[in-house]
Each structure stands twice: as C-alpha cells, then as structure tokens.
Design a protein around this motif. Structure first.
Motif, PDB file in Angstrom:
ATOM      1  N   GLU A   1      -0.732  -1.610   0.798  1.00  0.00           N
ATOM      2  CA  GLU A   1       0.191  -1.214  -0.019  1.00  0.00           C
ATOM      3  C   GLU A   1      -0.248  -0.283  -1.383  1.00  0.00           C
ATOM      4  OE1 GLU A   1       3.363  -4.755   0.429  1.00  0.00           O
ATOM      5  OE2 GLU A   1       1.978  -4.807  -1.164  1.00  0.00           O
ATOM      6  N   ALA A   2      -1.346  -0.916  -1.881  1.00  0.00           N
ATOM      7  CA  ALA A   2      -2.246  -0.258  -2.857  1.00  0.00           C
ATOM      8  C   ALA A   2      -2.713   1.237  -2.436  1.00  0.00           C
ATOM      9  CB  ALA A   2      -3.409  -1.090  -3.372  1.00  0.00           C
ATOM     10  N   LEU A   3      -3.249   1.426  -1.204  1.00  0.00           N
ATOM     11  CA  LEU A   3      -3.558   2.667  -0.686  1.00  0.00           C
ATOM     12  C   LEU A   3      -2.435   3.692  -0.635  1.00  0.00           C
ATOM     13  CD1 LEU A   3      -6.097   1.728   2.088  1.00  0.00           C
ATOM     14  CD2 LEU A   3      -6.608   2.926   0.308  1.00  0.00           C
ATOM     15  N   GLU A   4      -1.328   3.272  -0.030  1.00  0.00           N
ATOM     16  CA  GLU A   4       0.136   4.099  -0.178  1.00  0.00           C
ATOM     17  C   GLU A   4       0.529   4.381  -1.435  1.00  0.00           C
ATOM     18  OE1 GLU A   4       3.049   6.306   1.360  1.00  0.00           O
ATOM     19  OE2 GLU A   4       1.144   5.239   2.197  1.00  0.00           O
ATOM     20  N   GLN A   5       0.181   3.406  -2.612  1.00  0.00           N
ATOM     21  CA  GLN A   5       0.595   3.915  -3.836  1.00  0.00           C
ATOM     22  C   GLN A   5      -0.338   5.006  -4.522  1.00  0.00           C
ATOM     23  OE1 GLN A   5       3.906   2.793  -4.301  1.00  0.00           O
ATOM     24  NE2 GLN A   5       3.029   2.304  -6.408  1.00  0.00           N
TER      25      GLN A   5
END
Length: 286
Positions: A269-273
């Motif tokens: 999720e953090a990478l996608e953000q």
C-alpha cells in the motif's frame, strides 16, 4: 493434599531458547503446556521431547494475546507463565513450591532479571522487576485484552505475596535481546503493535509533536538517570538509547496510522501511494 502446578509457555521459532526454559522446570512441574504459533523450526519437536502437551494458536502480532488460550489448556489450578527465553533458577523453584504447598496465597510475584546485549545491566533494567507469574487461574478477572506488555488482573480478594530477589540465584533469568540487531528486530515488531494500541480517533499533530518532544527524552532519563543506568557502563547507555528510539519509532508509526486514515499501511500500500505521488506530479501525466 499436594498442590499441583501447570507451566504454560507460548512459542514461535524458539528452538534456541526452549530447551533451557524446559530444563529449568521439567523436574518439578506437574504439567507443561506449550502453545505454539506454527513454528518453522524444531520448537514443537523439542517441546514434545520434554513431555509437554502441545497446542497450536494462530500467529498474532500481540504475542501476549495467546496467553489466555494457553492457560485454558492447563488442567491444574496453579499456573506458572513462562516465556521461552526465560529460566526459573533452582532456588526460585524451591520457593515457588514452598508457597504453593503452604496455600496461604493466591498470586506470587516473581523477580525477573533482564539480561541483554551479551550481559546484564541491573540498574538500567530496574532489577528486580516483579511480575505476577504464578497464580490460581480461577482468580483471573475477565476482560484481559492481550495487549503488549500487559498481564492479567486478579479479583480484589486475591491474596498476593512476593518472593525476595537476588541475582542470579533467586529470579527468573530472562535472556532477551542478546545483540543490538536482535533488539531492533524485536522493537520493530513491538512498536507496530504498540502504535495501534495507542492510536485514537483524537490523535492530532499537536499531540504527536508533544509526545515526540517529551516522551523519548523522559524514557531515556528514567533508564539512564533515575534507574542509574550510567552505573552499568556502555551497556547501560546503549540500552537507554535504544529505549529512547523505541518511543520515537512508536510515535512515528502512530503518525503513519493517522496519515493512512486510521490503519497501518502494508508495504504494498505504501509503495502504491508513492507511485501515485510521482504520477500526480510527473510530466508524463500532463
């Protein structure tokens, strides 16, 4: 009539420590209950070698949350809760048995020595650190939440006694965080759980800044000055610094939860953000 005791131990990949814990209690414990979180090493095999009754529990972040399940599997009234990286000293075992057989108390507070970073810092660690580890299970109050670094509460009528401490002969020997790397690995897990526990809907930036300014420093001063960790040399200093970092990490993770609308993000999720952030500002998006 002889009072019997069950020793309960929760485990996850503890093949290195478990033999020592079991050797310290198997000659006098009437029952050994090991609740394993699906270890991937020889933990279960070792437990069975010492005659333990082995049960399984799902893996959970707040390790303490599995204690209630472990106690429910024990068949005796008296319970000793032991961690896999702990040992009961021989003299302490004798004292525990003496109190149990006298049956004048319902809860026994045991002294614990926390060894770390290849040695022992008695001042920084606050020795003796007391824990309610031996008790009659029927006197546990309902509502145990299993949060990290919490333990059971007992009914108001419970009779509580304390065993006098001495190191190393009269205490639980807790072999925790043997190296700096091991310590940081553990606090990374613990701070993730603690951040979730501390986060609330009223968490705001002012609160986070206040915590960041005061709480880590307060923690350092407690370990290094109030407890006189400076008397433990470099080991006392580095342990105090690591507990300072523990609070910083916890506060950073509380901010992370707040920044992600109330839940800790996964790495995916953090990478996608981050990719969305780049895309929103990239010329390729024009």
């Amino acid at each position: 009539m002889k009072q019997k005791i069950s020793v309960v131990i929760n485990t996850l990949n503890e093949e290195r420590n478990l033999p020592y814990a079991l050797r310290s209690i198997h000659s006098w414990a009437d029952e050994i209950v090991v609740v394993d979180m699906h270890s991937e090493d020889r933990t279960v095999e070792i437990a069975k070698q010492y005659g333990a009754k082995v049960y399984f529990h799902e893996r959970i972040a707040a390790f303490d949350g599995a204690r209630q399940f472990a106690i429910e599997q024990a068949s005796n009234e008296w319970i000793l809760v032991l961690d896999a990286d702990e040992e009961i000293s021989p003299d302490l075992a004798i004292s525990i048995n003496s109190v149990i057989q006298d049956d004048q108390f319902d809860v026994i507070e045991l002294p614990r020595a926390n060894l770390a970073l290849s040695g022992f810092a008695p001042h920084e660690s606050g020795f003796p650190e007391y824990h309610n580890r031996v008790f009659k299970k029927d006197l546990i109050m309902d509502g145990y939440e299993g949060k990290i670094h919490t333990f059971f509460q007992f009914t108001p009528t419970a009779r509580i006694t304390k065993i006098a401490a001495s190191y190393p002969n009269m205490c639980i020997r807790h072999y925790t965080n043997p190296t700096v790397s091991a310590f940081f690995s553990k606090i990374n897990r613990y701070t993730s759980v603690e951040a979730v526990d501390r986060y609330g809907s009223n968490t705001n930036n002012v609160m986070l800044i206040t915590l960041l300014i005061f709480l880590p420093l307060k923690t350092f001063l407690v370990h290094y000055v109030k407890r006189q960790g400076y008397r433990d040399g470099w080991r006392g200093l580095w342990l105090s610094v690591i507990f300072f970092i523990y609070e910083v990490m916890t506060i950073a993770k509380i901010w992370e939860i707040k920044d992600n609308r109330g839940h800790p993000p996964t790495e995916d999720e953090a990478l996608e953000q981050m990719r969305k952030h780049v895309k929103s500002r990239s010329k390729e998006n024009v």
